[in-house]
Structure formats: structure tokens, C-alpha cells
Design a protein around this motif. Sequence first.
Motif, mmCIF file in Angstrom:
data_model
loop_
_atom_site.group_PDB
_atom_site.id
_atom_site.type_symbol
_atom_site.label_atom_id
_atom_site.label_comp_id
_atom_site.label_asym_id
_atom_site.label_seq_id
_atom_site.Cartn_x
_atom_site.Cartn_y
_atom_site.Cartn_z
ATOM 1 N N TRP A 49 72.620 70.094 -2.485
ATOM 2 C CA TRP A 49 72.204 70.792 -1.278
ATOM 3 C C TRP A 49 72.335 72.309 -1.467
ATOM 4 C CZ3 TRP A 49 76.060 66.834 -0.220
ATOM 5 C CH2 TRP A 49 75.515 65.641 0.287
ATOM 6 N N LEU A 50 71.407 73.025 -0.890
ATOM 7 C CA LEU A 50 71.505 74.483 -0.790
ATOM 8 C C LEU A 50 72.176 74.803 0.537
ATOM 9 C CD1 LEU A 50 70.706 77.442 -1.603
ATOM 10 C CD2 LEU A 50 68.565 77.048 -0.348
ATOM 11 N N LEU A 51 73.197 75.651 0.525
ATOM 12 C CA LEU A 51 73.927 76.001 1.737
ATOM 13 C C LEU A 51 73.390 77.305 2.314
ATOM 14 C CD1 LEU A 51 77.600 75.105 0.728
ATOM 15 C CD2 LEU A 51 75.813 73.645 1.699
ATOM 16 N N LEU A 52 73.052 77.261 3.612
ATOM 17 C CA LEU A 52 72.559 78.427 4.334
ATOM 18 C C LEU A 52 73.522 78.800 5.445
ATOM 19 C CD1 LEU A 52 68.798 77.391 4.762
ATOM 20 C CD2 LEU A 52 69.786 78.843 2.980
ATOM 21 N N SER A 53 73.435 80.049 5.865
ATOM 22 C CA SER A 53 74.278 80.542 6.950
ATOM 23 C C SER A 53 73.392 81.158 8.025
ATOM 24 C CB SER A 53 75.279 81.580 6.425
ATOM 25 O OG SER A 53 76.065 82.089 7.479
ATOM 26 N N CYS A 54 73.552 80.727 9.274
ATOM 27 C CA CYS A 54 72.752 81.258 10.373
ATOM 28 C C CYS A 54 73.099 82.733 10.587
ATOM 29 C CB CYS A 54 73.009 80.460 11.650
ATOM 30 S SG CYS A 54 72.135 81.097 13.105
ATOM 31 N N ALA A 55 72.076 83.585 10.678
ATOM 32 C CA ALA A 55 72.308 85.018 10.852
ATOM 33 C C ALA A 55 72.814 85.348 12.250
ATOM 34 C CB ALA A 55 71.012 85.783 10.587
ATOM 35 N N THR A 56 72.697 84.406 13.209
ATOM 36 C CA THR A 56 73.132 84.673 14.584
ATOM 37 C C THR A 56 74.541 84.156 14.847
ATOM 38 O OG1 THR A 56 70.837 84.537 15.355
ATOM 39 C CG2 THR A 56 72.564 84.330 17.025
ATOM 40 N N CYS A 57 74.788 82.879 14.520
ATOM 41 C CA CYS A 57 76.091 82.283 14.836
ATOM 42 C C CYS A 57 76.933 81.967 13.601
ATOM 43 C CB CYS A 57 75.910 81.021 15.675
ATOM 44 S SG CYS A 57 75.126 79.653 14.772
ATOM 45 N N ASP A 58 76.409 82.199 12.428
ATOM 46 C CA ASP A 58 77.110 81.991 11.160
ATOM 47 C C ASP A 58 77.361 80.514 10.859
ATOM 48 O OD1 ASP A 58 77.966 83.361 8.887
ATOM 49 O OD2 ASP A 58 80.075 83.142 9.443
ATOM 50 N N ARG A 59 76.639 79.630 11.508
ATOM 51 C CA ARG A 59 76.790 78.200 11.235
ATOM 52 C C ARG A 59 76.228 77.882 9.852
ATOM 53 N NH1 ARG A 59 74.047 73.309 11.252
ATOM 54 N NH2 ARG A 59 75.145 71.558 12.259
ATOM 55 N N THR A 60 76.940 77.036 9.099
ATOM 56 C CA THR A 60 76.484 76.611 7.778
ATOM 57 C C THR A 60 75.644 75.353 7.908
ATOM 58 O OG1 THR A 60 78.445 77.527 6.694
ATOM 59 C CG2 THR A 60 77.194 75.877 5.478
ATOM 60 N N SER A 61 74.475 75.379 7.239
ATOM 61 C CA SER A 61 73.601 74.208 7.240
ATOM 62 C C SER A 61 73.191 73.895 5.812
ATOM 63 C CB SER A 61 72.368 74.443 8.119
ATOM 64 O OG SER A 61 71.644 75.576 7.671
ATOM 65 N N LYS A 62 72.716 72.671 5.595
ATOM 66 C CA LYS A 62 72.373 72.217 4.246
ATOM 67 C C LYS A 62 70.876 71.952 4.136
ATOM 68 C CE LYS A 62 75.087 68.658 4.400
ATOM 69 N NZ LYS A 62 75.828 67.442 3.993
ATOM 70 N N VAL A 63 70.329 72.343 3.004
ATOM 71 C CA VAL A 63 68.937 72.034 2.680
ATOM 72 C C VAL A 63 68.958 71.117 1.467
ATOM 73 C CG1 VAL A 63 66.738 72.949 1.864
ATOM 74 C CG2 VAL A 63 68.054 74.211 3.576
ATOM 75 N N PRO A 64 68.449 69.886 1.575
ATOM 76 C CA PRO A 64 68.469 68.976 0.432
ATOM 77 C C PRO A 64 67.552 69.455 -0.693
ATOM 78 C CG PRO A 64 67.221 68.018 2.248
ATOM 79 C CD PRO A 64 67.854 69.258 2.772
ATOM 80 N N VAL A 65 68.130 69.575 -1.878
ATOM 81 C CA VAL A 65 67.376 69.945 -3.079
ATOM 82 C C VAL A 65 67.043 68.689 -3.886
ATOM 83 C CG1 VAL A 65 67.383 71.340 -5.187
ATOM 84 C CG2 VAL A 65 68.553 72.179 -3.127
#
Length: 253
Positions: A49-65
Motif C-alpha cells: 500500500w502507498l500511504l497518503l496524508s490528508c492535507a486538511t485533517c492529516d488522516r492517513t489513508s492507504k492506496v493499494p499498489v
Amino acid sequence: MNTDRKALWAVRQSALPTVVRSCPDCPGMRHRASGKIRVNASGKLLDVWLLLSCATCDRTSKVPVHERVHVSTLEPARLVAYEINDPAAVGEVVMSASLAAKNRYRLDWTGTWELETRMPLYALDDPNPLSVQVRFELPAPVRVERLLQLGLGLSRAEVRRLVADGRIRLPFAPDAKAHQDFELTIHGPGSVDAAKHAKSLGAADAERTDLARIGLPPEPVRELPRRAAAAGTSPVDRVRSQMTRAAAVTVPR
């Protein structure tokens, strides 16, 4: 003519693109790459998974690679790069257009590139052509006329005028977006004027050749009307001749 005038423009990466997709926790739509990739192993199967961070609330989300793939399907070097969060591997995944399409999000390339010009100080009015190689370090879609503005230090109107005049030759329209290497040529005003003149002469020669080929005579040269004296006698000479003929007539007695 000198044909050795060459220059290199490089579109350099200055940042990673922003991932545009909705956040589950807030109205934010923009996500930054955290610089991390998570690898989870279940026996011989892997999830990446690629880990992303929301620019507004800083929540971490995953993008399946990769999802539930056998460990043998990944090259050992790539798997190691994922596990150590290699910056090059992270950047490749973040900039992947196919991954974005697969996961239904958009990439925003604003502020991700800068133009580096390795060009000697050639004058734009030099009649010798200048060949410019444009190379992309990242697949950012960049408007071509914007590259020309930055590379030549000209306004948008000046760039469009040079393109319209044939001074700048491009493989596509100036308002198109390029993301791969290409080449353009810059011509001086003298060379363009000479090319137009030669083209017009060639068109006239081709027309005369075509007439001869089909058996038609060339267009006759028009002559100016001749003067009366050139056609024969002058008006005065004609009057004198008429008077002489009248005097010679015998009047009956």
C-alpha cells in the motif's frame, strides 16, 4: 550554414504531485504522499500500500499498489525498495498514472516541476537554426508554450507570434501539453524569409514545368501598344500622300 547550435532544456522534479480524492473524515480533497509504503505478508502472499496524508485533517489513508500477489511475482530489488521506503520507489508509485486510474483519483501536478535551461547565449535573430532538446525528469503534463516562455524569457504573445511566423517549429500545437521528451527548432528571421522566397520561386517553376508537361504553351509576354509611327507612316505623311494622289487626277476638258 551552421547546424551545430544545440541546447538542452530539462523539466526537473521539484515536488511530488498531490493526490486529489475525497477524505473519509473531512471535506478535504487533497492528499500528500507520506513518503512511506507499507508491505504486509501473509505466507507467500503480499499486500503493498502507498500511504497518503490528508492535507486538511492529516488522516492517513492507504492506496493499494499490489493486492494478494505471490512473493515471486515481485522482483527482489523492488520488494526491498518497498520495504525500506526508497524515495525513488515511492516517487514512482505516487506519479503512476495507471495506479491513479485504477484507484479513481486525480493527480495535481501544480508546483511539481521547474525548467532548467542549458543553453548558450544564442541570439534569437541569428539566421542559423537552434535545435533544442526538451527532456522530462517526471511525467508532468506541461503546456508547451509555457516551456517556451520560461526557456526564452518571452511573453505568451511573443511566443505565439514566433510560432505563427515559422520562427519556432514544434512537433505539436503550442497549447498542447507534453509529458515526454521532444525536440523543437528555433530559426532566425533571415532563414525563414529565405525559405519563404525559395518556396514561392519553386511554386512558380513547378507551374511552368506542369504547363510544358501537358503540352500547353507558356503564357505569352504582354507587349505595350506600338506607337503610330512604328506601325508605318505618320499621320502627316498620310495627308501628303493623299494630296499628291489628288493632284495627279486628270480633270476632263
